[in-house]
Design a protein around this motif. Structure first.
Motif, mmCIF file in Angstrom:
data_model
loop_
_atom_site.group_PDB
_atom_site.id
_atom_site.type_symbol
_atom_site.label_atom_id
_atom_site.label_comp_id
_atom_site.label_asym_id
_atom_site.label_seq_id
_atom_site.Cartn_x
_atom_site.Cartn_y
_atom_site.Cartn_z
ATOM 1 N N ASN A 104 0.391 38.512 -21.657
ATOM 2 C CA ASN A 104 -0.852 38.831 -22.355
ATOM 3 C C ASN A 104 -0.719 39.052 -23.854
ATOM 4 O OD1 ASN A 104 -2.926 39.336 -19.998
ATOM 5 N ND2 ASN A 104 -1.057 40.394 -19.390
ATOM 6 N N ARG A 105 0.499 39.228 -24.328
ATOM 7 C CA ARG A 105 0.645 39.588 -25.739
ATOM 8 C C ARG A 105 1.625 38.708 -26.508
ATOM 9 N NH1 ARG A 105 -3.328 41.741 -24.620
ATOM 10 N NH2 ARG A 105 -3.939 43.937 -24.830
ATOM 11 N N THR A 106 2.075 37.619 -25.925
ATOM 12 C CA THR A 106 3.040 36.768 -26.617
ATOM 13 C C THR A 106 2.588 35.316 -26.620
ATOM 14 O OG1 THR A 106 4.368 36.266 -24.643
ATOM 15 C CG2 THR A 106 4.918 38.287 -25.854
ATOM 16 N N THR A 107 3.183 34.554 -27.531
ATOM 17 C CA THR A 107 2.912 33.116 -27.579
ATOM 18 C C THR A 107 3.358 32.435 -26.297
ATOM 19 O OG1 THR A 107 3.239 33.156 -29.978
ATOM 20 C CG2 THR A 107 3.336 31.003 -28.903
ATOM 21 N N PHE A 108 4.459 32.913 -25.719
ATOM 22 C CA PHE A 108 4.935 32.340 -24.459
ATOM 23 C C PHE A 108 3.860 32.441 -23.383
ATOM 24 C CE2 PHE A 108 7.048 32.543 -20.349
ATOM 25 C CZ PHE A 108 7.976 31.524 -20.429
ATOM 26 N N GLY A 109 3.205 33.591 -23.294
ATOM 27 C CA GLY A 109 2.156 33.765 -22.293
ATOM 28 C C GLY A 109 0.962 32.878 -22.565
ATOM 29 N N ARG A 110 0.564 32.757 -23.823
ATOM 30 C CA ARG A 110 -0.583 31.905 -24.157
ATOM 31 C C ARG A 110 -0.276 30.442 -23.865
ATOM 32 N NH1 ARG A 110 -0.871 35.772 -28.371
ATOM 33 N NH2 ARG A 110 0.386 34.497 -29.771
ATOM 34 N N ARG A 111 0.955 30.028 -24.117
ATOM 35 C CA ARG A 111 1.329 28.645 -23.793
ATOM 36 C C ARG A 111 1.321 28.412 -22.290
ATOM 37 N NH1 ARG A 111 6.491 28.054 -27.977
ATOM 38 N NH2 ARG A 111 5.255 27.703 -29.872
ATOM 39 N N THR A 112 1.741 29.416 -21.530
ATOM 40 C CA THR A 112 1.736 29.291 -20.069
ATOM 41 C C THR A 112 0.316 29.083 -19.547
ATOM 42 O OG1 THR A 112 3.691 30.718 -19.886
ATOM 43 C CG2 THR A 112 2.333 30.462 -17.919
ATOM 44 N N VAL A 113 -0.622 29.873 -20.057
ATOM 45 C CA VAL A 113 -2.019 29.744 -19.642
ATOM 46 C C VAL A 113 -2.581 28.394 -20.080
ATOM 47 C CG1 VAL A 113 -4.336 30.695 -19.912
ATOM 48 C CG2 VAL A 113 -2.376 32.236 -19.663
ATOM 49 N N ALA A 114 -2.220 27.959 -21.282
ATOM 50 C CA ALA A 114 -2.729 26.686 -21.803
ATOM 51 C C ALA A 114 -2.258 25.517 -20.952
ATOM 52 C CB ALA A 114 -2.292 26.503 -23.254
ATOM 53 N N ILE A 115 -0.996 25.538 -20.558
ATOM 54 C CA ILE A 115 -0.465 24.454 -19.730
ATOM 55 C C ILE A 115 -1.156 24.432 -18.372
ATOM 56 C CG2 ILE A 115 1.599 23.672 -18.492
ATOM 57 C CD1 ILE A 115 3.243 24.614 -20.860
ATOM 58 N N GLY A 116 -1.400 25.591 -17.816
ATOM 59 C CA GLY A 116 -2.075 25.645 -16.532
ATOM 60 C C GLY A 116 -3.512 25.179 -16.607
ATOM 61 N N GLY A 117 -4.176 25.441 -17.734
ATOM 62 C CA GLY A 117 -5.557 25.001 -17.883
ATOM 63 C C GLY A 117 -5.680 23.501 -18.081
ATOM 64 N N ASN A 118 -4.840 22.943 -18.947
ATOM 65 C CA ASN A 118 -4.871 21.501 -19.215
ATOM 66 C C ASN A 118 -3.567 21.130 -19.903
ATOM 67 O OD1 ASN A 118 -5.344 18.855 -20.240
ATOM 68 N ND2 ASN A 118 -7.556 19.222 -20.207
ATOM 69 N N ALA A 119 -2.654 20.573 -19.146
ATOM 70 C CA ALA A 119 -1.326 20.272 -19.680
ATOM 71 C C ALA A 119 -1.384 19.223 -20.787
ATOM 72 C CB ALA A 119 -0.403 19.799 -18.556
ATOM 73 N N GLU A 120 -2.242 18.232 -20.638
ATOM 74 C CA GLU A 120 -2.329 17.176 -21.640
ATOM 75 C C GLU A 120 -2.901 17.711 -22.946
ATOM 76 O OE1 GLU A 120 -1.973 13.491 -23.470
ATOM 77 O OE2 GLU A 120 -1.029 14.365 -21.687
ATOM 78 N N ALA A 121 -3.926 18.544 -22.846
ATOM 79 C CA ALA A 121 -4.486 19.147 -24.049
ATOM 80 C C ALA A 121 -3.465 20.061 -24.720
ATOM 81 C CB ALA A 121 -5.747 19.938 -23.696
ATOM 82 N N ALA A 122 -2.674 20.763 -23.916
ATOM 83 C CA ALA A 122 -1.631 21.613 -24.485
ATOM 84 C C ALA A 122 -0.589 20.777 -25.212
ATOM 85 C CB ALA A 122 -0.977 22.438 -23.379
ATOM 86 N N ARG A 123 -0.240 19.628 -24.648
ATOM 87 C CA ARG A 123 0.736 18.748 -25.296
ATOM 88 C C ARG A 123 0.194 18.221 -26.616
ATOM 89 N NH1 ARG A 123 1.822 13.581 -26.062
ATOM 90 N NH2 ARG A 123 -0.127 12.951 -25.061
ATOM 91 N N LEU A 124 -1.080 17.824 -26.629
ATOM 92 C CA LEU A 124 -1.689 17.321 -27.858
ATOM 93 C C LEU A 124 -1.811 18.427 -28.910
ATOM 94 C CD1 LEU A 124 -4.492 15.051 -26.363
ATOM 95 C CD2 LEU A 124 -2.306 14.343 -27.351
ATOM 96 N N ALA A 125 -1.866 19.660 -28.457
ATOM 97 C CA ALA A 125 -1.945 20.785 -29.397
ATOM 98 C C ALA A 125 -0.583 21.168 -29.963
ATOM 99 C CB ALA A 125 -2.565 21.994 -28.698
#
Length: 358
Positions: free
Chosen positions: A226-247
């Motif tokens: 909840n408080r680190t970039t690692f956690g935000r990246r984890t949520v982003a990949i789970g939501g949309n891996a392709e969008a996370a890659r493009l980001a």
């Protein structure tokens, strides 16, 4: 009047029509107050943000279970020894569940956690490992967990294997290797420093050391998610891996790290199980994968990824552990217990599906 041959004067250009959503501005109120339309000052809105209804419902379920235990077996269930036992039993599977929550939040799955716990506990309790004392046993368990997590991560992130298949293969392999190392026998721990951690003399203010380890892992897991970039990246990949890659997120590297984290949690849980049982067995961690996944799901982590909650997962572990304890105290059949757990899982999934349906 225009002169002959001259162009008529054109009217002044009209202001372009506003495009909905483009260049829109909020109407600001007086200085120091939120913009119009916001309800930050509403106490009910604050309460909704701070209190997750799903977590509150799990707390309610726990309260009901405690009330049932207090009514049916008041002397046994509400005793200090039994409450310490429930928390200690929840600690081992709870540490595993924290790692599984990260994996599921990223849209993956890990079916091998129980087998990794078994392999790590067996490898850490061989005679050769025990010669190095408590530090050797702990280090061996953690390294075995990390090694298995590394294999899972490489196969999934860089080998392109489906997480279900890769972790299923690890489940079979780790169980087989644990059986081969132990030769199907129970490996008894003879290191006093390890055994002493499970004795009441090691409790701090009545809290067993294993519970304190579980609490520390939970706090660290919550902060990371909840408080680190690692956690935000984890949520982003789970939501949309392709969008996370493009980001700009390295999706493969992130997935590798997530399975390493899951393996690390399995290694820590294996050490805790060795302390709790005083032995290493190839049957350790049986069905841990199902209990951990189920606890994460009823806690509010989406099985499809994109949302995870450490607090909900911990509450889910406590609910399942309390149910197991209640059934044991009341001498009820284990098959009824499994049916009750299955019903809870189905209900939780239906609630998630209902909330996600527009």
């Amino acid at each position: 009047m225009n002169s002959p041959g001259s162009r008529p004067a054109s009217p002044p250009p009209a202001d372009p029509a506003p495009v909905p959503g483009a260049g829109a501005t909020l109407t600001a109120g007086p200085v120091g107050k939120p913009p119009a339309g916001r309800t930050d000052t509403d106490p009910l809105s604050r309460l909704r943000r701070l209190a997750d209804l799903r977590n509150l419902s799990l707390v309610g379920v726990l309260a009901v279970l405690i009330a049932v235990g207090g009514f049916t077996k008041p002397d046994e269930f509400l005793s200090t020894d039994n409450l310490q036992l429930v928390l200690t039993q929840a600690s081992v599977i709870g540490v595993v569940t924290v790692g599984v929550t990260f994996v599921i939040t990223s849209g993956g799955i890990d079916l091998s956690v129980g087998a990794i716990v078994a392999l790590a506990s067996v490898w850490a309790t061989t005679l050769a490992t025990q010669d190095y004392g408590l530090g050797g046993i702990l280090l061996c368990a953690v390294l075995v967990g990390l090694g298995c997590g590394l294999v899972n991560g490489v196969l999934i992130a860089y080998g392109g294997m489906v997480p279900f298949i890769a972790t299923l293969a690890m489940l079979a392999s780790a169980r087989g290797l644990a059986l081969q190392i132990s030769d199907g026998k129970t490996q008894v721990v003879t290191v006093d420093q390890v055994l002493d951690l499970g004795l009441p003399d090691a409790y701090v203010l009545g809290i067993p050391p294993l519970v304190m380890i579980f609490a520390a892992v939970t706090v660290v897991g919550w902060l990371v998610l909840n408080r680190t970039t690692f956690g935000r990246r984890t949520v982003a990949i789970g939501g949309n891996a392709e969008a996370a890659r493009l980001a700009g997120i390295d999706v493969k590297r992130q997935r590798l790290l997530l399975y390493l984290l899951s393996g690390l949690c399995c290694g820590v849980a294996a050490f805790m199980l060795v302390v709790l049982t005083g032995s290493g067995q190839n049957t350790n961690g049986n069905l841990y994968e199902l209990d951990a996944i189920a606890a994460a799901i009823i806690g509010g982590t989406l099985l499809s990824g994109g949302r995870g909650t450490i607090t909900g997962s911990v509450l889910g572990v406590l609910v399942f552990t309390t149910i197991t304890n209640l059934f044991a105290l009341n001498n009820l059949q284990s098959d009824v217990q499994q049916i009750a757990k299955g019903a809870i899982i189905v209900a939780a999934v239906l609630v998630q599906k209902g909330r996600s349906t527009p």
